[in-house]
Design an enzyme around this catalytic site. Structure first.
Site, PDB file in Angstrom:
ATOM      1  N   GLY A 192       0.835  -1.194   0.000  1.00  0.00           N
ATOM      2  CA  GLY A 192       0.000   0.000   0.000  1.00  0.00           C
ATOM      3  C   GLY A 192       0.868   1.241   0.000  1.00  0.00           C
ATOM      4  O   GLY A 192       1.960   1.240  -0.573  1.00  0.00           O
ATOM      5  N   SER A 193       0.382   2.286   0.671  1.00  0.00           N
ATOM      6  CA  SER A 193       1.084   3.572   0.618  1.00  0.00           C
ATOM      7  C   SER A 193       2.295   3.596   1.553  1.00  0.00           C
ATOM      8  O   SER A 193       2.393   2.811   2.494  1.00  0.00           O
ATOM      9  CB  SER A 193       0.110   4.682   1.015  1.00  0.00           C
ATOM     10  OG  SER A 193      -0.314   4.472   2.343  1.00  0.00           O
ATOM     11  N   THR A 246       3.093   5.925   3.735  1.00  0.00           N
ATOM     12  CA  THR A 246       2.748   6.359   5.092  1.00  0.00           C
ATOM     13  C   THR A 246       2.290   5.170   5.931  1.00  0.00           C
ATOM     14  O   THR A 246       2.799   4.933   7.039  1.00  0.00           O
ATOM     15  CB  THR A 246       1.604   7.408   5.035  1.00  0.00           C
ATOM     16  OG1 THR A 246       1.941   8.365   4.051  1.00  0.00           O
ATOM     17  CG2 THR A 246       1.389   8.070   6.364  1.00  0.00           C
ATOM     18  N   VAL A 247       1.320   4.411   5.408  1.00  0.00           N
ATOM     19  CA  VAL A 247       0.777   3.294   6.194  1.00  0.00           C
ATOM     20  C   VAL A 247       1.817   2.181   6.312  1.00  0.00           C
ATOM     21  O   VAL A 247       2.020   1.610   7.392  1.00  0.00           O
ATOM     22  CB  VAL A 247      -0.540   2.768   5.562  1.00  0.00           C
ATOM     23  CG1 VAL A 247      -1.055   1.574   6.357  1.00  0.00           C
ATOM     24  CG2 VAL A 247      -1.593   3.856   5.519  1.00  0.00           C
ATOM     25  N   GLY A 248       2.512   1.886   5.222  1.00  0.00           N
ATOM     26  CA  GLY A 248       3.513   0.813   5.255  1.00  0.00           C
ATOM     27  C   GLY A 248       4.594   1.066   6.291  1.00  0.00           C
ATOM     28  O   GLY A 248       5.038   0.146   6.991  1.00  0.00           O
ATOM     29  N   GLU A 307       5.620  -3.351   0.800  1.00  0.00           N
ATOM     30  CA  GLU A 307       5.808  -2.869  -0.574  1.00  0.00           C
ATOM     31  C   GLU A 307       4.950  -1.636  -0.740  1.00  0.00           C
ATOM     32  O   GLU A 307       3.742  -1.694  -0.491  1.00  0.00           O
ATOM     33  CB  GLU A 307       5.402  -3.943  -1.589  1.00  0.00           C
ATOM     34  CG  GLU A 307       6.384  -5.077  -1.727  1.00  0.00           C
ATOM     35  CD  GLU A 307       7.778  -4.641  -2.092  1.00  0.00           C
ATOM     36  OE1 GLU A 307       7.945  -3.553  -2.698  1.00  0.00           O
ATOM     37  OE2 GLU A 307       8.723  -5.366  -1.733  1.00  0.00           O
ATOM     38  N   CYS A 351       1.348   0.527  -8.835  1.00  0.00           N
ATOM     39  CA  CYS A 351       2.532   1.049  -8.155  1.00  0.00           C
ATOM     40  C   CYS A 351       3.678   1.209  -9.146  1.00  0.00           C
ATOM     41  O   CYS A 351       4.562   2.030  -8.966  1.00  0.00           O
ATOM     42  CB  CYS A 351       2.935   0.122  -7.019  1.00  0.00           C
ATOM     43  SG  CYS A 351       3.184  -1.566  -7.549  1.00  0.00           S
TER      44      CYS A 351
HETATM   45  P1  NAD Z   1      -3.230   2.330   1.678  1.00  0.00           P
HETATM   46  O1  NAD Z   1      -1.877   2.431   2.285  1.00  0.00           O
HETATM   47  O2  NAD Z   1      -4.172   3.444   1.900  1.00  0.00           O
HETATM   48  O3  NAD Z   1      -3.961   1.026   2.234  1.00  0.00           O
HETATM   49  C1  NAD Z   1      -3.367  -0.248   2.143  1.00  0.00           C
HETATM   50  C2  NAD Z   1      -4.009  -1.153   3.181  1.00  0.00           C
HETATM   51  O4  NAD Z   1      -3.625  -0.724   4.508  1.00  0.00           O
HETATM   52  C3  NAD Z   1      -5.543  -1.139   3.172  1.00  0.00           C
HETATM   53  O5  NAD Z   1      -5.999  -2.447   3.403  1.00  0.00           O
HETATM   54  C4  NAD Z   1      -5.863  -0.225   4.346  1.00  0.00           C
HETATM   55  O6  NAD Z   1      -7.165  -0.429   4.870  1.00  0.00           O
HETATM   56  C5  NAD Z   1      -4.791  -0.623   5.323  1.00  0.00           C
HETATM   57  N1  NAD Z   1      -4.498   0.333   6.411  1.00  0.00           N
HETATM   58  C6  NAD Z   1      -4.742   1.665   6.426  1.00  0.00           C
HETATM   59  N2  NAD Z   1      -4.263   2.192   7.585  1.00  0.00           N
HETATM   60  C7  NAD Z   1      -3.715   1.180   8.297  1.00  0.00           C
HETATM   61  C8  NAD Z   1      -3.047   1.095   9.541  1.00  0.00           C
HETATM   62  N3  NAD Z   1      -2.840   2.181  10.324  1.00  0.00           N
HETATM   63  N4  NAD Z   1      -2.582  -0.112   9.965  1.00  0.00           N
HETATM   64  C9  NAD Z   1      -2.737  -1.219   9.182  1.00  0.00           C
HETATM   65  N5  NAD Z   1      -3.380  -1.196   7.997  1.00  0.00           N
HETATM   66  C10 NAD Z   1      -3.862  -0.006   7.544  1.00  0.00           C
HETATM   67  O7  NAD Z   1      -3.013   2.039   0.111  1.00  0.00           O
HETATM   68  P2  NAD Z   1      -4.104   1.890  -1.061  1.00  0.00           P
HETATM   69  O8  NAD Z   1      -4.699   3.247  -1.320  1.00  0.00           O
HETATM   70  O9  NAD Z   1      -5.030   0.756  -0.778  1.00  0.00           O
HETATM   71  O10 NAD Z   1      -3.205   1.462  -2.310  1.00  0.00           O
HETATM   72  C11 NAD Z   1      -2.509   2.382  -3.107  1.00  0.00           C
HETATM   73  C12 NAD Z   1      -1.039   2.425  -2.734  1.00  0.00           C
HETATM   74  O11 NAD Z   1      -0.500   1.117  -2.799  1.00  0.00           O
HETATM   75  C13 NAD Z   1      -0.195   3.255  -3.693  1.00  0.00           C
HETATM   76  O12 NAD Z   1       0.717   4.044  -2.959  1.00  0.00           O
HETATM   77  C14 NAD Z   1       0.545   2.215  -4.514  1.00  0.00           C
HETATM   78  O13 NAD Z   1       1.757   2.662  -5.063  1.00  0.00           O
HETATM   79  C15 NAD Z   1       0.732   1.136  -3.508  1.00  0.00           C
HETATM   80  N6  NAD Z   1       0.965  -0.173  -4.134  1.00  0.00           N
HETATM   81  C16 NAD Z   1       2.224  -0.703  -4.051  1.00  0.00           C
HETATM   82  C17 NAD Z   1       2.497  -1.927  -4.650  1.00  0.00           C
HETATM   83  C18 NAD Z   1       3.872  -2.528  -4.575  1.00  0.00           C
HETATM   84  O14 NAD Z   1       3.986  -3.738  -4.728  1.00  0.00           O
HETATM   85  N7  NAD Z   1       4.921  -1.751  -4.341  1.00  0.00           N
HETATM   86  C19 NAD Z   1       1.480  -2.613  -5.338  1.00  0.00           C
HETATM   87  C20 NAD Z   1       0.218  -2.044  -5.399  1.00  0.00           C
HETATM   88  C21 NAD Z   1      -0.040  -0.821  -4.778  1.00  0.00           C
END
Ligand code: NAD
Length: 462
Positions: free
Chosen positions: A206-207, A209-211, A228, A262
Site C-alpha cells: 500500500g502507501s 505512510t501506512v507501510g 511494498e 505502483c
Molecule cells: P493504503 O496504504 O491506503 O492502504 C493499504 C491497506 O492498509 C488497506 O488495506 C488499508 O485499509 C490498510 N491500512 C490503512 N491504515 C492502516 C493502519 N494504520 N494499519 C494497518 N493497515 C492499515 O493504500 P491503497 O490506497 O489501498 O493502495 C494504493 C497504494 O499502494 C499506492 O501508494 C501504490 O503505489 C501502492 N501499491 C504498491 C504496490 C507494490 O507492490 N509496491 C502494489 C500495489 C499498490
C-alpha cells in the site's frame, strides 16, 4: 456500534458492491486463535496435502475465471482485458506454489565433528496480510499462496475498496482449505492494526505512510515484516529511441488502469537537446491524447475511472498545483464523463524537479515530462525522488542502456519494456521509500514466510 465497510463501483457509484460489518479488534484476536489451532494440523499434514488443497483452489479459480474478472471490473474499475490478465496471473501464482510446496526444504552442510548438519524451513504460524485494492486478487494471492504452501495460516485484511473481491476469493479457497485456515477480516485502519498485532509474520502492500507505520508496529513486536509501497517511476528515453514507438508504450504504462499501478510510469525523462525533447513530447501528447477513458467493462477500453471520488480529487488538486506553479498541461487536465470517477489521461511539463508533483506519487492518470541534458542528468532526475521502485530505459545502443540500468537506484529495471508488469516468479520489490524488508514473489516469498532452523545431529558416541 458496528462499523460497516462499503465498496462501490467506480464507474457507477450508485452500484453498492459490498456492505459488510468491519471486524473489531476482538474479532481479529478470535480469528487469530482459530487460525493458530488450524495451522498446526495444516503444517503436520505435510507438503502433499498442502499442494493438493492449493491445486484444487487453482482449478476452481480457473473454472470461475470469467466470474472473477467481472467482479474485479465492477468493484475497482479495472479494464476487462487487464482484469482477465490478473485472474490468469492469480491462477499461475497458485500453480507455482503448488509445485513449490514439494520443493527442497533446506540444505545439508559438512559437519565439523561427524554426524549430520542440516537446515529446514518452518512456518512462522499466522501470516497477517494487509493489502491494497488495485490488484484485488493477485496481491492477496501472491502473499497468501506462499504463506500457505510453507505451512502458515492466513489472516487477510483487504482494502475496503476491494472487500468483495477478497471475500469472493476466500470463499472459493474455503472449498478446498481447512475451515479457519484463511480468514478475511474486512475493515479499515483499526482492523489492519489489530491484524498486525495478532500475526507472527506481516506482509503489507500500500502507501508509504501506512507501510512505514505497519513496519514499525511489527518490528516492535519482533515479527518479520515486509512492506511494498509506492513509486514515482521514471522512464528514461535515450536519444536513439524511436519516439512514436516509445510514446505508445509509455502512454499505456502511465495511463493504463488510469495510472493506478505502483509500477506505473509517472515521469518521462527525455535525454537530448530542445528539438529532441519537443519531438518526444509531441509523440507522447499524441499517444496519451488517443487514450479515451471509457467503461472498463467494454472490450478495448484501457483507461477506466479512478477508484473513488477522493482519488479523483487528488488528481484534480495535483493538476491545479501544476498550473499554479507555472507548469503546462499538455493534454488532458480534468474531464468528467458525467457519472463515475473519470479523469482524462494528463501529461504535464515545465515543473521544477523539487515540486511536490515531481516528488510525490499521485495515484492516477497523471505523468510529467522532464528534460535531461545528458546521461548523468537523466540518472540524477530518475533517482531524484524519495522512491526507488522501478525505472525503464529505452533506446537502441546497448552501452547507454546498460549504463542507465546499472546506475539507477531502483529494485526493478526494465530495458525497452514498460515500467509496469513483472513476471510473477521473479523477486519483486523496491529500494528507498518504496520497500521495507525482503522481496516478494517466487522463491523469495517462500523464504520470507518461513524461518530457517539449523539442526546439528551428532553421533551418540562420546
Ligand atoms: P493504503 O496504504 O491506503 O492502504 C493499504 C491497506 O492498509 C488497506 O488495506 C488499508 O485499509 C490498510 N491500512 C490503512 N491504515 C492502516 C493502519 N494504520 N494499519 C494497518 N493497515 C492499515 O493504500 P491503497 O490506497 O489501498 O493502495 C494504493 C497504494 O499502494 C499506492 O501508494 C501504490 O503505489 C501502492 N501499491 C504498491 C504496490 C507494490 O507492490 N509496491 C502494489 C500495489 C499498490
Amino acid at each position: 456500534m458496528t462499523t460497516t465497510i462499503q465498496s462501490r463501483s467506480p464507474q457507477y457509484p450508485g452500484d453498492l458492491v459490498a456492505d459488510v460489518p468491519a471486524a473489531t479488534a476482538g474479532d481479529v484476536r478470535e480469528a487469530a486463535g482459530t487460525a493458530r489451532t488450524v495451522q498446526r494440523d495444516w503444517w503436520d499434514g505435510g507438503a502433499a496435502a498442502r499442494a493438493t488443497a492449493l491445486g484444487a483452489a487453482a482449478r476452481t479459480l480457473r473454472e470461475r475465471a470469467a466470474e472473477a474478472a467481472a467482479l474485479v471490473v465492477r468493484e475497482v474499475g479495472k479494464p476487462a482485458g487487464e482484469a482477465r490478465a490478473e485472474v490468469g496471473r492469480a491462477v499461475a501464482i497458485l500453480d507455482y506454489y503448488v509445485q513449490a510446496a514439494y520443493g527442497a526444504w533446506g540444505e545439508t552442510y559438512p559437519p565439523s565433528a561427524g554426524g549430520v548438519l542440516w537446515t529446514e524451513r518452518r512456518p512462522h504460524g499466522v501470516a497477517g496480510l494487509v493489502t491494497p485494492w488495485n490488484f484485488p486478487l493477485a496481491i492477496p494471492l501472491w502473499k497468501a499462496a506462499p504463506a500457505l504452501a510453507v505451512g502458515n495460516a492466513v489472516l487477510l485484511k483487504p482494502s475496503p475498496e476491494a472487500v468483495a473481491c477478497a471475500t469472493w476469493l476466500a470463499d472459493l479457497m474455503a472449498e478446498t482449505l481447512p475451515a479457519g485456515l484463511l480468514q478475511v477480516l474486512p475493515g479499515g485502519a483499526e482492523t489492519g492494526e489489530a491484524v498486525v498485532r495478532a500475526a507472527d509474520v506481516v506482509s503489507f502492500t500500500g502507501s508509504v505512510t501506512v507501510g512505514s507505520e505497519v513496519a514499525v508496529a511489527a518490528t516492535r513486536r519482533r515479527v518479520p515484516v515486509q512492506a511494498e509501497m509506492g513509486g514515482h517511476n521514471a522512464a528514461v528515453v535515450l536519444p536513439d529511441a524511436d519516439p512514436g514507438m516509445v510514446a505508445r508504450v509509455l502512454a499505456l504504462a502511465a495511463m493504463g488502469f488510469a495510472g493506478q499501478k505502483c509500477t506505473a510510469t509517472r515521469r518521462v525523462v527525455v535525454v537530448g537537446g530542445d528539438a529532441r525533447v519537443r519531438e518526444v513530447t509531441e509523440a507522447l501528447v499524441s499517444a496519451v491524447g488517443a487514450l479515451e477513458p471509457g467503461d472498463p467493462s467494454e472490450d478495448g477500453v484501457t483507461v477506466g475511472p479512478v477508484v473513488t471520488e477522493a482519488a479523483r480529487d487528488r488528481v484534480v488538486d495535483a493538476v491545479a498545483a501544476v498550473r499554479a506553479s507555472g507548469g503546462r498541461v499538455l493534454v488532458g487536465g480534468v474531464g468528467d464523463r458525467g457519472r463515475g470517477w473519470y479523469v482524462r489521461p494528463t501529461l504535464v511539463d515545465g515543473l521544477d524537479p523539487g515540486h511536490e508533483v515531481s516528488q510525490q506519487e499521485v495515484f492516477g492518470p497523471l505523468a510529467l515530462v522532464q528534460a535531461a541534458r545528458d546521461l548523468d542528468h537523466a540518472v540524477a532526475l530518475a533517482d531524484g525522488t524519495p522512491y526507488g521502485l522501478v525505472t525503464s530505459v529505452h533506446g537502441r545502443d546497448a552501452g547507454p542502456l546498460l549504463e542507465v540500468a546499472r546506475r539507477v537506484r531502483t529494485g526493478l529495471v526494465k530495458v525497452n519494456a514498460p515500467t509496469t508488469g513483472v513476471d510473477f516468479y521473479a523477486p519483486f520489490g523496491g529500494e528507498a521509500a518504496s520497500s521495507i524488508g525482503p522481496r516478494e514473489q517466487g522463491r523469495a516469498a517462500l523464504d520470507f514466510y518461513a524461518s530457517t532452523r539449523t539442526v546439528t545431529f551428532a553421533p551418540h558416541a562420546g
